[in-house]
Write a protein that holds these residues in place. Sequence first.
Motif, PDB file in Angstrom:
ATOM      1  N   THR A  50     -22.356 -16.462  28.143  1.00  0.00           N
ATOM      2  CA  THR A  50     -20.982 -16.297  27.658  1.00  0.00           C
ATOM      3  C   THR A  50     -20.819 -16.452  26.152  1.00  0.00           C
ATOM      4  N   ARG A  51     -21.900 -16.473  25.413  1.00  0.00           N
ATOM      5  CA  ARG A  51     -21.785 -16.627  23.954  1.00  0.00           C
ATOM      6  C   ARG A  51     -21.019 -15.457  23.355  1.00  0.00           C
ATOM      7  N   LEU A  52     -20.246 -15.751  22.310  1.00  0.00           N
ATOM      8  CA  LEU A  52     -19.376 -14.747  21.704  1.00  0.00           C
ATOM      9  C   LEU A  52     -20.147 -13.560  21.154  1.00  0.00           C
ATOM     10  N   SER A  53     -21.394 -13.774  20.751  1.00  0.00           N
ATOM     11  CA  SER A  53     -22.201 -12.699  20.163  1.00  0.00           C
ATOM     12  C   SER A  53     -22.968 -11.912  21.214  1.00  0.00           C
ATOM     13  N   GLY A  54     -22.794 -12.260  22.488  1.00  0.00           N
ATOM     14  CA  GLY A  54     -23.618 -11.661  23.537  1.00  0.00           C
ATOM     15  C   GLY A  54     -23.504 -10.154  23.635  1.00  0.00           C
ATOM     16  N   GLN A  55     -22.291  -9.624  23.629  1.00  0.00           N
ATOM     17  CA  GLN A  55     -22.118  -8.183  23.763  1.00  0.00           C
ATOM     18  C   GLN A  55     -22.699  -7.438  22.574  1.00  0.00           C
ATOM     19  N   MET A  56     -22.550  -8.001  21.369  1.00  0.00           N
ATOM     20  CA  MET A  56     -23.086  -7.363  20.172  1.00  0.00           C
ATOM     21  C   MET A  56     -24.609  -7.257  20.239  1.00  0.00           C
ATOM     22  N   ILE A  57     -25.277  -8.365  20.555  1.00  0.00           N
ATOM     23  CA  ILE A  57     -26.740  -8.362  20.620  1.00  0.00           C
ATOM     24  C   ILE A  57     -27.220  -7.504  21.776  1.00  0.00           C
ATOM     25  N   MET A  58     -26.541  -7.577  22.902  1.00  0.00           N
ATOM     26  CA  MET A  58     -26.937  -6.786  24.063  1.00  0.00           C
ATOM     27  C   MET A  58     -26.809  -5.292  23.761  1.00  0.00           C
ATOM     28  N   GLY A  59     -25.737  -4.894  23.095  1.00  0.00           N
ATOM     29  CA  GLY A  59     -25.558  -3.485  22.746  1.00  0.00           C
ATOM     30  C   GLY A  59     -26.648  -2.973  21.823  1.00  0.00           C
ATOM     31  N   ALA A  60     -27.070  -3.816  20.879  1.00  0.00           N
ATOM     32  CA  ALA A  60     -28.124  -3.416  19.944  1.00  0.00           C
ATOM     33  C   ALA A  60     -29.460  -3.242  20.669  1.00  0.00           C
ATOM     34  N   VAL A  61     -29.798  -4.207  21.529  1.00  0.00           N
ATOM     35  CA  VAL A  61     -31.036  -4.100  22.301  1.00  0.00           C
ATOM     36  C   VAL A  61     -30.976  -2.882  23.211  1.00  0.00           C
ATOM     37  N   GLN A  62     -29.835  -2.662  23.835  1.00  0.00           N
ATOM     38  CA  GLN A  62     -29.648  -1.532  24.745  1.00  0.00           C
ATOM     39  C   GLN A  62     -29.873  -0.203  24.032  1.00  0.00           C
ATOM     40  N   SER A  63     -29.331  -0.036  22.832  1.00  0.00           N
ATOM     41  CA  SER A  63     -29.515   1.223  22.101  1.00  0.00           C
ATOM     42  C   SER A  63     -30.970   1.423  21.710  1.00  0.00           C
ATOM     43  N   GLY A  64     -31.659   0.319  21.392  1.00  0.00           N
ATOM     44  CA  GLY A  64     -33.081   0.426  21.091  1.00  0.00           C
ATOM     45  C   GLY A  64     -33.883   0.883  22.292  1.00  0.00           C
TER      46      GLY A  64
END
Length: 207
Positions: A50-64
């Motif tokens: 539930t960390r606030l940065s979770g969606q941002m980091i997940m989206g970056a990894v996902q695009s990679g």
Amino acid sequence: MERGSAPRLFGTNGIRGVPNRDLTVEFAQSIGKSIGTFFRAREVAMGRDTRLSGQMIMGAVQSGLNSTGGTDTVDLGILPTPALQYYCKNTGMPGVMITASHNPPQYNGIKCIDSDGSELAREKEREIEVIHHSGQFHSADWNSVGGRNRWDSTAEELYVRGGWRPGYLWTGSGPLPSGWRWTRATVHLIGRALNYCPGTGGHRSRP
């Protein structure tokens, strides 16, 4: 770059850092490319805490991951790391968890799960590090990139419906340990309590 000569990125429990400081979007995307190049899987399961940065980091990894070609992702949403591991074990797909576990809320991290549900072995993490530092990613043509990123809400239910012993949940692989038995249980999730990790800076999920 020779195998074993790359600087270490993975600690004892994945890659950890402070988002937009040492865990940047660009770095997370590069790690996603490295993971995708290593696994060359058709699908990779992804979860986060539930960390606030979770969606941002997940989206970056996902695009990679998508950029390496033919790799789609399965978004399992917010769930505990063992639930992602259990999902990977049952589906045979590798996974990536965006979490920093017990670390303070400003941290986040990237953790790799093997297709058997176990944490990725150190020698495999080392291969991902070599790919990252060398920049030798598999790059797909425009018409063969991944991008069919689907949602699967069944992972949490699959996890809580696993093997039970009073007070314990079996999430390992192979047969149940001696003295354990399969049984049925009804689990009521009130307010999706499994999704809330105190101290992570995240928000409680709505019921």
